[in-house]
Enzyme design. Structure first.
Site, PDB file in Angstrom:
ATOM      1  N   TYR A  52       0.848  -1.198   0.000  1.00 17.52           N
ATOM      2  CA  TYR A  52       0.000   0.000   0.000  1.00 17.52           C
ATOM      3  C   TYR A  52       0.883   1.248   0.000  1.00 17.52           C
ATOM      4  O   TYR A  52       0.731   2.145  -0.831  1.00 17.52           O
ATOM      5  CB  TYR A  52      -0.915  -0.018   1.229  1.00 17.52           C
TER       6      TYR A  52
HETATM    7  O1  LIG Z   1      -2.324   6.928   7.685  1.00 18.09           O
HETATM    8  C1  LIG Z   1      -2.377   6.219   6.719  1.00 18.09           C
HETATM    9  O2  LIG Z   1      -1.750   6.432   5.712  1.00 18.09           O
HETATM   10  C2  LIG Z   1      -3.168   4.960   6.762  1.00 18.09           C
HETATM   11  O3  LIG Z   1      -4.084   5.052   7.865  1.00 18.09           O
HETATM   12  C3  LIG Z   1      -4.851   3.895   8.075  1.00 18.09           C
HETATM   13  O4  LIG Z   1      -3.992   2.801   8.356  1.00 18.09           O
HETATM   14  P1  LIG Z   1      -3.663   2.440   9.867  1.00 18.09           P
HETATM   15  O5  LIG Z   1      -2.922   3.542  10.533  1.00 18.09           O
HETATM   16  O6  LIG Z   1      -3.033   1.106   9.832  1.00 18.09           O
HETATM   17  O7  LIG Z   1      -5.131   2.425  10.506  1.00 18.09           O
HETATM   18  P2  LIG Z   1      -5.948   1.265  11.209  1.00 18.09           P
HETATM   19  O8  LIG Z   1      -6.151   0.122  10.288  1.00 18.09           O
HETATM   20  O9  LIG Z   1      -7.151   1.895  11.781  1.00 18.09           O
HETATM   21  O10 LIG Z   1      -4.996   0.794  12.398  1.00 18.09           O
HETATM   22  C4  LIG Z   1      -4.675   1.682  13.455  1.00 18.09           C
HETATM   23  C5  LIG Z   1      -3.818   0.979  14.473  1.00 18.09           C
HETATM   24  O11 LIG Z   1      -4.538  -0.112  15.047  1.00 18.09           O
HETATM   25  C6  LIG Z   1      -3.779  -1.289  14.972  1.00 18.09           C
HETATM   26  N1  LIG Z   1      -4.689  -2.447  14.816  1.00 18.09           N
HETATM   27  C7  LIG Z   1      -5.420  -2.583  13.708  1.00 18.09           C
HETATM   28  C8  LIG Z   1      -6.292  -3.619  13.555  1.00 18.09           C
HETATM   29  C9  LIG Z   1      -6.407  -4.568  14.607  1.00 18.09           C
HETATM   30  O12 LIG Z   1      -7.168  -5.535  14.541  1.00 18.09           O
HETATM   31  N2  LIG Z   1      -5.654  -4.377  15.711  1.00 18.09           N
HETATM   32  C10 LIG Z   1      -4.791  -3.348  15.860  1.00 18.09           C
HETATM   33  O13 LIG Z   1      -4.128  -3.226  16.892  1.00 18.09           O
HETATM   34  C11 LIG Z   1      -2.870  -1.102  13.778  1.00 18.09           C
HETATM   35  O14 LIG Z   1      -1.723  -1.923  13.904  1.00 18.09           O
HETATM   36  C12 LIG Z   1      -2.567   0.378  13.868  1.00 18.09           C
HETATM   37  O15 LIG Z   1      -1.508   0.574  14.761  1.00 18.09           O
HETATM   38  C13 LIG Z   1      -5.676   3.596   6.856  1.00 18.09           C
HETATM   39  O16 LIG Z   1      -6.387   2.376   7.059  1.00 18.09           O
HETATM   40  C14 LIG Z   1      -4.825   3.484   5.621  1.00 18.09           C
HETATM   41  O17 LIG Z   1      -5.672   3.323   4.499  1.00 18.09           O
HETATM   42  C15 LIG Z   1      -3.913   4.681   5.460  1.00 18.09           C
HETATM   43  O18 LIG Z   1      -4.641   5.779   5.033  1.00 18.09           O
END
Ligand SMILES: O=C(O)[C@H]1O[C@H](OP(=O)(O)OP(=O)(O)OC[C@H]2O[C@@H](n3ccc(=O)[nH]c3=O)[C@H](O)[C@@H]2O)[C@H](O)[C@@H](O)[C@H]1O
Length: 433
Positions: A242
């Site tokens: 991504y």
């Molecule tokens: O800023 C971005 O560029 C991206 O932001 C977002 O990604 P992320 O920051 O990964 O958001 P998100 O999935 O809410 O996980 C948040 C936290 O929860 C943790 N997480 C997640 C799932 C889970 O089951 N458990 C968990 O601990 C996980 O490890 C993480 O630490 C957008 O989805 C992406 O499209 C893109 O725009």
């Protein structure tokens, strides 16, 4: 007698006997074999030509493949009406990904202030399309028409630019989600690379050329350890496909800016959340599980360190998007020539105050008045990064960007909104699983 197959494809050279008795026979076979070979080759060539022609016609009619839901007088009229500007000095904006989370909010904000907005969305099923359709209904009730189509459909894009002289394109259509890239890598290439190029081709050929503002991502900072992340920091260590496609997007947009004078602004969004959000994101899926009494998985980094994100509330992001459109400057191509340099900008749109994932869960527990069943697990090697933290001074000075919503306030709004619309949407989402 050897079979024709053996004659044509002898398994060993020793299979041919040189006795005279068989020589005529063999000549006949040779002749037959060569005629057959020619015949087979002819057949093969015909088949090849036919496949090539049908492939060509598939490519030529590429847009026919997508045409089901666009075109026609009524459709053109809807596009025109939706694009009408109702304020002096207003803009006419094509918003791609309009039925997505950020796209819906940005479209509404533009329409509210009197800009013309035409939405575009392919309503794919990365998450429940009924949520996207509900967002479309919301947009429709505000007079925003959303075209159903894919950004890879260049004929449809060309048609849209024929109908409307868009001043701006807000490009938000993308394959989102960090971890899903391991499941379906091609969808990222399709939307974030091929789709982006298709859109830029349409923009570069449009007369007048629009200014383009598009969604990059905080994930381009990848494995960087220096915080907060600044736009000038390195972005060559992506941790997920991504992130790699968003980074590629930044390079691709640069070439269109350089060659064709397209005005480009890339926005690095930091984990955007809020009402009408994406069900695949942690705050949303945690909420669903907490309400249903199901356990949630909370990932932890190396040495059991909590993961942290610079969670950014949707209203702040919308202000950053509008500020970018307002300051984007003009594209410079006219009469088949680039007339001077056009702006090429990149901004962080974050909140500047990272919060750990367990804290996010505690806030949700408080507002949902329900304890979460926490399941702490080591972060799987699936593209996640341990933390994000935005330096927003550039966006502050250039766009007047000033986030005002902290995570507590933002999640309160999200949970409050659940009782109205999202509860229904969560049910729809569950039903679809
Ligand atoms: O800023 C971005 O560029 C991206 O932001 C977002 O990604 P992320 O920051 O990964 O958001 P998100 O999935 O809410 O996980 C948040 C936290 O929860 C943790 N997480 C997640 C799932 C889970 O089951 N458990 C968990 O601990 C996980 O490890 C993480 O630490 C957008 O989805 C992406 O499209 C893109 O725009």
């Amino acid at each position: 007698m050897p079979s024709l197959e053996e004659e044509l494809f002898p398994s060993t050279p020793g299979k041919f006997k040189i006795d005279r008795a068989h020589s005529m026979n063999r000549q006949f076979h040779r002749c037959f074999a060569s005629t057959s070979t020619m015949f087979l080759w002819a057949l093969f060539l015909i088949a090849l030509t036919a496949s090539y022609l049908s492939f060509q016609s598939f490519v030529d009619s590429g847009s026919k493949y997508f045409t089901a839901s666009w075109g026609g007088l009524q459709w053109e009229k809807q596009v025109r009406v939706s694009s009408q500007i109702r304020r002096s000095g207003g803009m006419s904006v094509l918003v791609t990904g309009a039925a997505g989370f950020v796209g819906t909010h940005v479209s509404l904000a533009l329409k509210r202030r009197g800009d013309g907005v035409v939405g575009l969305d392919n309503f794919n099923n990365y998450y429940d399309p009924s949520l996207k359709k509900a967002r479309r209904a919301l947009l429709d009730s505000h007079g925003i028409f959303v075209v159903e189509g894919d950004i890879n459909d260049s004929r449809m894009l060309e048609k849209l630019f024929d109908i409307v002289a868009f001043t701006h394109v807000m490009h938000l259509a993308a394959q989102a989600g960090v971890r899903y890239a391991m499941e379906n890598p091609n969808s990222y290439v399709h939307s974030n690379i091929a789709g982006l190029v298709s859109l830029l081709e349409a923009c570069k050929s449009a007369n007048p050329q629009p200014s383009v503002v598009w969604a990059s991502s905080s994930s381009v900072y990848g494995l960087n350890e220096k915080v907060p992340f600044s736009e000038s920091d390195r972005t060559d260590q992506p941790a997920s496909l991504y992130a790699a496609t968003k980074k590629a997007g930044e390079e691709i947009t640069h070439t269109y800016n350089h060659i064709y004078g397209l005005s480009i602004t890339g926005l690095r969004f930091f984990t955007v959340y809020g009402p009408w959000g994406r069900p695949d994101m942690a705050y949303f899926s945690f909420t669903r599980n907490i309400l249903q009494g199901k356990p949630i998985k909370i990932y932890r980094g190396k040495n059991r360190v909590d993961l942290a994100r610079d969670f950014t509330y949707i209203d702040d992001i919308v202000k950053g998007c509008l500020g970018s459109l307002d300051t984007s400057g003009k594209s410079t191509w006219s009469g088949g020539k680039k007339r001077g340099a056009a702006p090429y900008r990149i901004f962080n749109l974050g909140n500047t105050s990272p919060v750990t994932v367990p804290t996010l869960v505690s806030i949700l527990e408080r507002y949902l008045k329900t304890k979460a069943k926490r399941n702490l697990v080591d972060m799987p090697g699936n593209g996640d990064v341990p933390f994000t933290h935005a330096n927003i001074s550039l966006a502050r000075s250039e766009l007047g960007y000033k986030p005002t919503t902290d995570l507590q306030t933002g999640l309160k709004k999200f949970v409050r909104n659940l009782t109205f619309s999202c509860r229904l949407l969560i049910e729809m989402y569950d039903r679809s699983k």
